[in-house]
Motif scaffolding. Structure first.
Motif, PDB file in Angstrom:
ATOM      1  N   ASN A  26       0.861  -1.184   0.000  1.00 56.78           N
ATOM      2  CA  ASN A  26       0.000   0.000   0.000  1.00 56.78           C
ATOM      3  C   ASN A  26       0.895   1.232   0.000  1.00 56.78           C
ATOM      4  O   ASN A  26       1.257   1.741   1.055  1.00 56.78           O
ATOM      5  N   LYS A  27       1.273   1.700  -1.184  1.00 53.44           N
ATOM      6  CA  LYS A  27       2.227   2.806  -1.295  1.00 53.44           C
ATOM      7  C   LYS A  27       1.554   4.145  -0.987  1.00 53.44           C
ATOM      8  O   LYS A  27       0.874   4.715  -1.816  1.00 53.44           O
ATOM      9  N   LYS A  59      -7.712  -0.746  -4.414  1.00 54.53           N
ATOM     10  CA  LYS A  59      -7.139  -0.020  -5.543  1.00 54.53           C
ATOM     11  C   LYS A  59      -5.751  -0.569  -5.907  1.00 54.53           C
ATOM     12  O   LYS A  59      -5.434  -0.738  -7.077  1.00 54.53           O
ATOM     13  N   THR A  60      -4.928  -0.861  -4.887  1.00 50.32           N
ATOM     14  CA  THR A  60      -3.551  -1.267  -5.166  1.00 50.32           C
ATOM     15  C   THR A  60      -3.297  -2.770  -5.052  1.00 50.32           C
ATOM     16  O   THR A  60      -2.403  -3.291  -5.712  1.00 50.32           O
ATOM     17  N   GLU A  64      -0.359  -5.514  -6.610  1.00 47.20           N
ATOM     18  CA  GLU A  64       0.736  -5.771  -5.685  1.00 47.20           C
ATOM     19  C   GLU A  64       0.794  -7.201  -5.143  1.00 47.20           C
ATOM     20  O   GLU A  64       1.836  -7.627  -4.673  1.00 47.20           O
TER      21      GLU A  64
END
Length: 152
Positions: A26-27, A59-60, A64
């Motif tokens: 989670n960037k 969303k990520t 990932e």
């Protein structure tokens, strides 16, 4: 312990390691880079006994994480128990060097418990929380999910 009772020994030479951080897969800031840079070494040392825990971002996460079924019976039973009580999560491998296992909790799946958990924080520890602060609410939900998982 009698002769007919099974021995209940833990293997202290093969401990599990759970690393908990908001930025697992989670960037959202600099800690993401720190986690990515240390994961290869920790994964090499602990192998599949190393699991990183974070909040699930729909969303990520698809970009990932490769979804997997938990291979440990204890982990599988724990997650199934939580799932039966409405907790949503994603378990898999983070697609970075070292490919550590990750467990990402959907905080929204337990939003209905927020008032109970806020009350608990106040009644047990005297910790107040603002009524409409999104970041505080998310941190409380995530913290309680992690405590629930580790306690289970």
């Amino acid at each position: 312990m009698t002769a007919d009772q099974p021995s209940q020994h833990r293997n202290v030479h093969k401990p599990l390691l759970f690393e908990i951080a908001w930025e697992v897969a989670n960037k959202v800031g600099g800690i993401y880079t720190v986690l990515k840079s240390k994961a290869p070494v920790t994964s090499h040392e602990y192998g599949d006994r190393y699991t990183m825990i974070g909040p699930l971002s729909y969303k990520t996460a698809p970009l990932e994480v490769e979804t997997l079924e938990p291979d440990s019976p204890e982990l599988r039973l724990t997650l199934e128990s939580m799932k039966e009580r409405g907790v949503k999560f994603l378990y898999g491998r983070w697609l970075i060097e070292g490919a550590p296992r990750v467990l990402l909790f959907d905080t929204g799946s337990v939003y209905h418990k927020l008032d109970e958990w806020k009350g608990d924080l106040w009644n047990v520890a005297g910790i107040p929380s603002p009524p409409n602060d999104h970041e505080t609410n998310e941190a409380i939900l995530f913290g309680y999910l992690v405590a629930w998982f580790l306690g289970e």
